[in-house]
Write an enzyme that holds these catalytic residues in place. Structure first.
Site, PDB file in Angstrom:
ATOM      1  CB  THR A 257     110.760 119.986 -18.581  1.00  0.00           C
ATOM      2  OG1 THR A 257     110.711 120.099 -20.016  1.00  0.00           O
ATOM      3  CG2 THR A 257     110.760 118.519 -18.192  1.00  0.00           C
ATOM      4  N   GLY A 258     110.258 123.024 -17.890  1.00  0.00           N
ATOM      5  CA  GLY A 258     110.264 124.419 -18.327  1.00  0.00           C
ATOM      6  C   GLY A 258     108.883 125.029 -18.286  1.00  0.00           C
TER       7      GLY A 258
ATOM      8  CB  ILE B  27     104.779 127.006 -24.631  1.00  0.00           C
ATOM      9  CG1 ILE B  27     104.647 128.025 -25.766  1.00  0.00           C
ATOM     10  CG2 ILE B  27     104.250 125.645 -25.085  1.00  0.00           C
ATOM     11  CD1 ILE B  27     105.505 127.699 -26.976  1.00  0.00           C
TER      12      ILE B  27
ATOM     13  CE1 TYR C 115     114.022 126.940 -29.944  1.00  0.00           C
ATOM     14  CE2 TYR C 115     113.319 127.508 -32.164  1.00  0.00           C
ATOM     15  CZ  TYR C 115     113.019 127.092 -30.883  1.00  0.00           C
ATOM     16  OH  TYR C 115     111.722 126.815 -30.541  1.00  0.00           O
TER      17      TYR C 115
END
Length: 264
Positions: free
Chosen positions: A13-14, A19, A154
């Protein structure tokens, strides 16, 4: 050590950049069929193309979906088919004074950074357990352990991912499925370059700005540089393999020695 993931199907995902894209590239290099994902179809297609440009024989599928919503996760599942390797890399970050973070912003960070991973684990873990093989990795951060004052929200979401990983590893106990979190350290991505510019200014060459950022904001790093994304991808490839069959429920560090503790 040669790792062959031929026959395995991986979802990252993403993974339209940074990364996630590096992880997808390294999994494809090891022979896995890789699904790349982002919110934009154009960017996701570009990511898939960048992998096949580097690895012409790679089997790459691009699926655009917003996994921060239940609807987006369901749309991806409808297109993705069987998943053997799930890498929950999707995440957002940014600096903000802790006392100024609103309820809405806290909720947004948990929705994207934590609940997106939980949804996909619920979707794919049962079938992995039935087949007796699977790999789930949640990309956490050194910020999960060393909460940065400039982005507390975060850091806390990444702390939550450590608990998510440990909990679902217990759910999968004895099934042949492993679930781990990966503690990534400060990593060189376009987003981090922007973040560095916010903190130290953008009026100097990148290498100088990076050194100042590490010296002033990440002095615990033992390698004293940003990690390259493919270095994280290499660890993911290992954890995705049969060689890592006894590694589960862990918080595995690829942090450049940033976390100043023996256990995470």
């Amino acid at each position: 050590m040669e790792i062959n993931l031929t026959g395995r199907r991986a979802l990252v995902t993403g993974s339209s950049q940074g990364i996630g894209l590096a992880i997808a590239t390294e999994l494809a290099r090891a022979g896995a069929t890789v699904i790349v994902n982002g919110r934009s179809q154009d960017k996701t297609d570009e990511a898939a193309k960048s992998i096949t440009n580097e690895l012409p024989d790679a089997d790459v599928v691009a699926i655009a979906a917003d996994l921060a919503t239940a609807e987006g996760a369901a749309a991806l599942q409808a297109q993705a088919g069987q998943i053997d390797i799930l890498v929950n890399n999707l995440g957002i970050f940014g600096s903000q004074p802790a006392l100024e973070i609103s309820d809405e912003e806290w909720s947004r960070y948990f929705e994207v950074n934590v609940l997106s991973a939980v949804r996909l684990i619920r979707m794919y873990l049962p079938a992995m357990m039935e087949r007796g093989w699977g790999r789930i990795m949640n990309i956490a951060s050194d910020s999960a352990v060393v909460i940065p004052i400039e982005m507390v929200h975060y850091g806390v979401t990444k702390t939550a991912l450590l608990g998510v990983s440990r909990g679902f590893a217990k759910v999968a106990a004895g099934t042949g499925v492993t679930v781990n979190s990966v503690i990534a350290g400060p990593t060189h991505t376009p987003g981090v370059e922007e973040f560095v510019a916010e903190l130290v200014g953008d009026d100097r060459p990148w290498e100088e700005a990076q050194r100042q950022f590490m010296r002033e904001h990440r002095p615990q790093s033992l390698i004293q540089r940003l990690i390259e994304p493919n270095e994280i991808g290499n660890l993911i490839v290992y954890l995705s393999s049969d060689l890592a069959s006894a590694t589960t429920g862990g918080a595995i560090r690829v942090d450049g020695g940033y976390v100043d503790a023996i256990l995470p």
